[in-house]
Design an enzyme around this catalytic site. Structure first.
Site, short mmCIF file in Angstrom:
data_model
loop_
_atom_site.label_atom_id
_atom_site.label_comp_id
_atom_site.label_asym_id
_atom_site.label_seq_id
_atom_site.Cartn_x
_atom_site.Cartn_y
_atom_site.Cartn_z
N HIS A 63 39.99 25.65 -14.16
CA HIS A 63 38.81 25.36 -15.32
C HIS A 63 39.19 24.15 -16.30
O HIS A 63 40.17 23.71 -16.63
CB HIS A 63 38.50 26.52 -15.85
N LYS A 72 45.23 22.83 -24.65
CA LYS A 72 45.65 24.48 -24.61
C LYS A 72 47.13 24.41 -24.65
O LYS A 72 47.88 23.89 -24.20
CB LYS A 72 45.11 25.06 -23.21
N TYR A 132 46.97 31.92 -25.09
CA TYR A 132 46.92 30.66 -24.97
C TYR A 132 46.06 30.09 -26.16
O TYR A 132 44.84 30.78 -26.35
CB TYR A 132 46.68 29.67 -23.82
N ASP A 168 35.66 31.48 -9.04
CA ASP A 168 36.47 30.39 -8.81
C ASP A 168 36.51 30.16 -7.33
O ASP A 168 37.39 29.14 -6.87
CB ASP A 168 37.91 30.90 -9.21
C1 LIG Z 1 37.34 31.92 -21.28
C2 LIG Z 1 36.65 32.86 -22.28
C3 LIG Z 1 36.09 34.04 -21.56
N1 LIG Z 1 35.49 34.79 -22.22
C4 LIG Z 1 34.60 35.88 -21.47
C5 LIG Z 1 33.83 35.33 -20.39
C6 LIG Z 1 33.74 36.61 -19.22
O1 LIG Z 1 33.08 37.73 -19.62
C7 LIG Z 1 35.54 36.96 -19.58
C8 LIG Z 1 36.31 36.46 -18.27
O2 LIG Z 1 36.05 34.88 -18.27
P1 LIG Z 1 36.66 34.14 -17.34
O3 LIG Z 1 36.51 34.78 -15.74
O4 LIG Z 1 35.95 32.69 -17.46
O5 LIG Z 1 38.15 34.05 -17.48
P2 LIG Z 1 39.54 33.14 -16.85
O6 LIG Z 1 39.10 32.94 -15.53
O7 LIG Z 1 40.40 33.56 -17.31
O8 LIG Z 1 38.90 31.73 -17.36
C9 LIG Z 1 40.26 30.92 -18.34
O9 LIG Z 1 40.85 30.49 -17.02
C10 LIG Z 1 41.57 29.53 -17.21
C11 LIG Z 1 43.17 29.75 -16.90
C12 LIG Z 1 41.39 28.66 -18.49
O10 LIG Z 1 42.29 27.83 -18.76
C13 LIG Z 1 40.26 28.82 -19.42
O11 LIG Z 1 40.58 29.22 -20.80
C14 LIG Z 1 39.30 29.90 -18.98
O12 LIG Z 1 38.47 29.16 -18.02
O13 LIG Z 1 35.88 36.53 -20.81
C15 LIG Z 1 35.40 34.60 -23.55
O14 LIG Z 1 34.62 35.57 -24.21
N2 LIG Z 1 35.88 33.51 -24.00
C16 LIG Z 1 36.76 32.73 -23.48
O15 LIG Z 1 37.29 31.70 -24.17
#
Ligand SMILES: Cc1cn([C@H]2C[C@H](O)[C@@H](COP(=O)(O)OP(=O)(O)O[C@H]3O[C@H](C)C(=O)[C@H](O)[C@H]3O)O2)c(=O)[nH]c1=O
Length: 184
Positions: A63, A72, A132, A168
């Site tokens: 991402h 980060k 992070y 993803d």
């Molecule tokens: C990133 C983020 C997500 N959310 C909420 C949105 C979704 O309802 C839930 C899961 O989000 P997401 O599926 O995007 O989470 P990851 O797949 O872990 O995303 C992260 O994965 C990689 C490793 C990264 O470096 C980024 O920080 C970020 O993109 O958390 C939030 O409320 N705030 C946030 O900053």
């Protein structure tokens, strides 16, 4: 002892080894300290802390953000992850190259991933809690991705049959990303 900052082959991506003070009770460590990290070349002004928990075999990423691009500072509070950064900076000598680092509750290392890079990690332990620090706020409309198993990146995530979110699974390969969605 002193905090150790080690450059990686991708300029700007830094492995950090904080001091860990162990005693009969356990250990204590400072996981971030503004002045010391600035002295080590980490000039990010963090505004948001994240924490995600993942099962063995999960891959989260790759991402990145554009308008709200985030530096980060990644740390595995529990378990072991293989943390990966991919250089998306147009004109960079290492554009499209990746570097990875094992972060764990054993080595207590951190990885600093600056703006301009895509970030992701795989989980090698039964479970991993990853925290992070981010230098910009979450911006849902400003989320972009690169396919984690992009054949041209050739990232070895060290996991079999990865568990990846539907979101993803549909990111483009780097070669298919429009230039306007990369970093100047
Ligand atoms: C990133 C983020 C997500 N959310 C909420 C949105 C979704 O309802 C839930 C899961 O989000 P997401 O599926 O995007 O989470 P990851 O797949 O872990 O995303 C992260 O994965 C990689 C490793 C990264 O470096 C980024 O920080 C970020 O993109 O958390 C939030 O409320 N705030 C946030 O900053």
């Amino acid at each position: 002892m002193a905090v150790r900052f080690t450059e990686t082959p991708l300029k700007g991506v830094v492995i950090i080894e904080p001091d860990v003070f162990g005693d009969a009770r356990g250990f204590f460590m400072e996981t971030w300290q503004k002045i010391r990290y600035k002295d080590g070349g980490i000039h990010a002004d963090f505004v948001q802390d994240n924490h995600s928990r993942s099962e063995k075999g999960v891959i989260r990423g790759l991402h990145y953000q554009l308008k709200h691009a985030q530096d980060k500072l990644v740390y595995a509070v529990r378990g072991t992850i293989f943390d990966v950064a991919v250089d998306l900076r147009k004109g960079s000598a290492t554009f499209g190259q990746w570097t990875g680092c094992l972060l764990s509750d054993e080595n207590r290392k951190q990885l600093f991933v600056p703006k301009g890079f895509a970030h992701g990690f795989s989980v090698l332990s039964d479970v991993a809690d990853v925290t992070y620090k981010c230098s910009d706020y979450y911006a849902p409309g400003d989320e972009y991705g690169i396919l984690y198993n992009d054949p041209e990146l050739g990232i070895d995530w060290q996991v079999k049959a990865p568990l990846v979110s539907d979101k993803d699974l549909v990111h483009p390969c780097l070669k298919d990303v429009s230039p306007g969605q990369l970093f100047i």
